[in-house]
Design a protein around this motif. Structure first.
Motif, PDB file in Angstrom:
ATOM      1  N   ALA A  44     -43.344  10.099  22.017  1.00 23.22           N
ATOM      2  CA  ALA A  44     -44.644   9.546  22.399  1.00 23.22           C
ATOM      3  C   ALA A  44     -44.627   8.025  22.341  1.00 23.22           C
ATOM      4  CB  ALA A  44     -45.735  10.113  21.494  1.00 23.22           C
ATOM      5  N   GLY A  45     -43.974   7.471  21.322  1.00 25.32           N
ATOM      6  CA  GLY A  45     -43.870   6.023  21.222  1.00 25.32           C
ATOM      7  C   GLY A  45     -43.064   5.428  22.358  1.00 25.32           C
ATOM      8  N   MET A  46     -41.982   6.109  22.736  1.00 23.35           N
ATOM      9  CA  MET A  46     -41.191   5.651  23.875  1.00 23.35           C
ATOM     10  C   MET A  46     -42.037   5.650  25.143  1.00 23.35           C
ATOM     11  SD  MET A  46     -37.716   7.248  25.612  1.00 23.35           S
ATOM     12  CE  MET A  46     -37.128   7.833  24.025  1.00 23.35           C
ATOM     13  N   LEU A  47     -42.775   6.715  25.368  1.00 22.01           N
ATOM     14  CA  LEU A  47     -43.628   6.797  26.554  1.00 22.01           C
ATOM     15  C   LEU A  47     -44.591   5.620  26.613  1.00 22.01           C
ATOM     16  CD1 LEU A  47     -44.803   8.297  29.037  1.00 22.01           C
ATOM     17  CD2 LEU A  47     -46.338   9.468  27.427  1.00 22.01           C
ATOM     18  N   ASP A  48     -45.252   5.330  25.508  1.00 19.75           N
ATOM     19  CA  ASP A  48     -46.228   4.235  25.504  1.00 19.75           C
ATOM     20  C   ASP A  48     -45.570   2.902  25.839  1.00 19.75           C
ATOM     21  OD1 ASP A  48     -48.285   5.955  24.911  1.00 19.75           O
ATOM     22  OD2 ASP A  48     -48.253   5.563  22.761  1.00 19.75           O
ATOM     23  N   GLN A  49     -44.391   2.657  25.298  1.00 21.58           N
ATOM     24  CA  GLN A  49     -43.716   1.389  25.579  1.00 21.58           C
ATOM     25  C   GLN A  49     -43.243   1.314  27.027  1.00 21.58           C
ATOM     26  OE1 GLN A  49     -41.129  -0.375  22.436  1.00 21.58           O
ATOM     27  NE2 GLN A  49     -41.480   1.554  21.340  1.00 21.58           N
ATOM     28  N   VAL A  50     -42.800   2.433  27.560  1.00 22.37           N
ATOM     29  CA  VAL A  50     -42.342   2.453  28.952  1.00 22.37           C
ATOM     30  C   VAL A  50     -43.512   2.245  29.905  1.00 22.37           C
ATOM     31  CG1 VAL A  50     -41.329   3.917  30.747  1.00 22.37           C
ATOM     32  CG2 VAL A  50     -40.301   3.825  28.466  1.00 22.37           C
ATOM     33  N   LEU A  51     -44.658   2.854  29.618  1.00 17.05           N
ATOM     34  CA  LEU A  51     -45.824   2.669  30.472  1.00 17.05           C
ATOM     35  C   LEU A  51     -46.318   1.228  30.428  1.00 17.05           C
ATOM     36  CD1 LEU A  51     -47.829   5.944  29.792  1.00 17.05           C
ATOM     37  CD2 LEU A  51     -46.461   5.378  31.805  1.00 17.05           C
ATOM     38  N   GLU A  52     -46.266   0.622  29.254  1.00 16.92           N
ATOM     39  CA  GLU A  52     -46.644  -0.789  29.161  1.00 16.92           C
ATOM     40  C   GLU A  52     -45.697  -1.650  29.987  1.00 16.92           C
ATOM     41  OE1 GLU A  52     -47.423  -4.279  25.793  1.00 16.92           O
ATOM     42  OE2 GLU A  52     -46.310  -2.467  25.258  1.00 16.92           O
ATOM     43  N   TYR A  53     -44.412  -1.366  29.879  1.00 19.28           N
ATOM     44  CA  TYR A  53     -43.431  -2.094  30.678  1.00 19.28           C
ATOM     45  C   TYR A  53     -43.701  -1.938  32.176  1.00 19.28           C
ATOM     46  CZ  TYR A  53     -39.316  -2.572  33.561  1.00 19.28           C
ATOM     47  OH  TYR A  53     -38.474  -2.877  34.604  1.00 19.28           O
ATOM     48  N   LEU A  54     -43.922  -0.698  32.625  1.00 19.17           N
ATOM     49  CA  LEU A  54     -44.135  -0.445  34.046  1.00 19.17           C
ATOM     50  C   LEU A  54     -45.338  -1.235  34.559  1.00 19.17           C
ATOM     51  CD1 LEU A  54     -43.398   1.157  36.617  1.00 19.17           C
ATOM     52  CD2 LEU A  54     -44.913   2.973  35.799  1.00 19.17           C
ATOM     53  N   ARG A  55     -46.385  -1.302  33.760  1.00 19.20           N
ATOM     54  CA  ARG A  55     -47.589  -2.028  34.168  1.00 19.20           C
ATOM     55  C   ARG A  55     -47.332  -3.527  34.258  1.00 19.20           C
ATOM     56  NH1 ARG A  55     -51.433  -4.362  31.136  1.00 19.20           N
ATOM     57  NH2 ARG A  55     -50.617  -3.414  29.239  1.00 19.20           N
ATOM     58  N   LYS A  56     -46.474  -4.067  33.389  1.00 23.07           N
ATOM     59  CA  LYS A  56     -46.271  -5.508  33.314  1.00 23.07           C
ATOM     60  C   LYS A  56     -45.111  -6.021  34.172  1.00 23.07           C
ATOM     61  CE  LYS A  56     -48.191  -6.134  28.668  1.00 23.07           C
ATOM     62  NZ  LYS A  56     -47.913  -6.577  27.281  1.00 23.07           N
ATOM     63  N   GLU A  57     -44.279  -5.118  34.688  1.00 28.15           N
ATOM     64  CA  GLU A  57     -43.140  -5.551  35.510  1.00 28.15           C
ATOM     65  C   GLU A  57     -43.652  -6.240  36.773  1.00 28.15           C
ATOM     66  OE1 GLU A  57     -40.170  -6.893  36.474  1.00 28.15           O
ATOM     67  OE2 GLU A  57     -39.342  -5.290  35.187  1.00 28.15           O
ATOM     68  N   ARG A  58     -43.117  -7.438  37.033  1.00 29.36           N
ATOM     69  CA  ARG A  58     -43.541  -8.214  38.197  1.00 29.36           C
ATOM     70  C   ARG A  58     -42.451  -8.364  39.243  1.00 29.36           C
ATOM     71  NH1 ARG A  58     -47.367  -6.708  36.421  1.00 29.36           N
ATOM     72  NH2 ARG A  58     -49.183  -7.803  35.567  1.00 29.36           N
ATOM     73  N   ASP A  59     -41.232  -8.025  38.911  1.00 24.41           N
ATOM     74  CA  ASP A  59     -40.140  -8.111  39.885  1.00 24.41           C
ATOM     75  C   ASP A  59     -39.967  -6.743  40.516  1.00 24.41           C
ATOM     76  OD1 ASP A  59     -37.828  -8.527  41.370  1.00 24.41           O
ATOM     77  OD2 ASP A  59     -37.005  -9.919  39.892  1.00 24.41           O
ATOM     78  N   LEU A  60     -40.539  -6.572  41.694  1.00 30.19           N
ATOM     79  CA  LEU A  60     -40.631  -5.260  42.320  1.00 30.19           C
ATOM     80  C   LEU A  60     -39.652  -5.086  43.471  1.00 30.19           C
ATOM     81  CD1 LEU A  60     -44.552  -5.011  42.367  1.00 30.19           C
ATOM     82  CD2 LEU A  60     -42.952  -4.362  40.545  1.00 30.19           C
ATOM     83  N   ARG A  61     -38.625  -5.908  43.497  1.00 27.94           N
ATOM     84  CA  ARG A  61     -37.624  -5.803  44.567  1.00 27.94           C
ATOM     85  C   ARG A  61     -36.853  -4.490  44.465  1.00 27.94           C
ATOM     86  NH1 ARG A  61     -34.271 -11.089  43.506  1.00 27.94           N
ATOM     87  NH2 ARG A  61     -34.774 -10.450  41.365  1.00 27.94           N
ATOM     88  N   GLY A  62     -36.422  -3.999  45.603  1.00 29.17           N
ATOM     89  CA  GLY A  62     -35.595  -2.801  45.649  1.00 29.17           C
ATOM     90  C   GLY A  62     -34.140  -3.185  45.736  1.00 29.17           C
ATOM     91  N   PHE A  63     -33.598  -3.166  46.957  1.00 23.15           N
ATOM     92  CA  PHE A  63     -32.206  -3.555  47.158  1.00 23.15           C
ATOM     93  C   PHE A  63     -32.131  -5.041  47.458  1.00 23.15           C
ATOM     94  CE2 PHE A  63     -28.254  -4.150  49.490  1.00 23.15           C
ATOM     95  CZ  PHE A  63     -27.363  -3.443  48.682  1.00 23.15           C
TER      96      PHE A  63
END
Length: 285
Positions: A115-134
């Protein structure tokens, strides 16, 4: 070790080191997760670490140490755009995915750890600003897609219950509704949808929570509908991402060989959501 050594390890399953060799060699591989050299990062670091994790070459306490390191990596350069720091964050989510996959098959985590891992990953996903693919040269960054793969594995983890799965769905919505101005064009919608499909397969999210979640996609914040978003490039990007995601989830549900409980009801709810999101094309003669 030189590249020839690592190429043999990466391409010959019988050459994979075991036991003490793994502990000795792992730090070098981990140091390459953020490399701009696609061979070091993709073919050596991620590929070999994934094989070692799958083959139980790490003990549970070693995997816990890896989880802590990978979660720390998610903060390295977070908030930056168009910099090389994205590779370490993105490929750390893939290592986490492999660890969660191993735990799904051979449980050792406590509920609070997952559960703690999930919360940290969701926070990361929300804050990630570099959305480039390839990216030409370094190759795949793909932070959103890689994180979606991790969320898919977390959705399958039996330590997570209804509340956590509902947070996972909301985390997907948060990412899609974030005003980034970026339209996802390299299968991010499909992979986020597959994470959501795996949540629904658990059969723990009830109708009320599902409908509340889908309601978030029906209209942009503070507006009556998606009809007027053409005046804003940012809102137009949000609409494109949300529409692609809901359609992807609909067709994955429709065509999957492993439908979730109440699959027909979920399909009806998604179809109603798409109809509510429509900007007029469904009513044309």
């Amino acid at each position: 070790m030189d590249r020839t050594f690592w190429r043999v390890i990466a391409n010959d399953e019988n050459a994979l080191p075991q036991g003490e060799w793994v502990a000795e060699l792992a730090p070098e591989l981990l140091s390459w997760l953020g490399s701009t050299d696609a061979e070091l990062r993709d073919e050596f670091a991620y590929r070999i670490l994934a094989a070692w994790i799958e083959r139980a070459q790490f003990q549970p306490d070693q995997l816990r140490d890896l989880v802590r390191q990978m979660l720390d990596n998610l903060h390295a350069g977070l908030g930056e755009r168009d910099t090389d720091s994205v590779f370490l964050r993105s490929y750390s989510t893939l290592v986490l995915m492999e660890i969660v996959a191993y735990d799904n098959a051979h449980p050792f985590f406590e509920r609070a750890e997952v559960a703690g891992m999930l919360d940290q990953v969701l926070e990361y996903l929300r804050k990630e600003r570099d959305l480039r693919g390839f990216i030409d040269g370094p190759g795949w960054a793909h932070a959103v897609a890689h994180t979606a793969d991790l969320l898919m594995m977390l959705a399958r983890n039996l330590q997570l219950g209804t509340a956590e799965l509902e947070r996972l769905l909301d985390g997907i919505a948060d990412r899609l509704l974030e005003p980034s101005g970026v339209v996802f064009v390299q299968h991010e919608d499909e992979r986020l949808a597959y994470a959501a499909l795996n949540v629904l397969r658990r059969g723990l999210v009830g109708r009320t929570a599902r409908d509340r979640w889908l309601e978030r996609f029906v209209r942009p914040a503070g507006q009556e509908s998606w009809r007027s978003v053409h005046t804003s490039e940012i809102d137009s990007a949000i609409r494109a991402n949300v529409t692609s995601f809901v359609r992807s989830l609909y067709f994955q549900l429709l065509l999957t060989e492993s439908p979730p409980p109440d699959g027909d009801e979920h399909l009806a709810a998604l179809l109603a959501t798409l109809q509510s999101m429509d900007i007029g094309f469904f009513s044309l003669a």
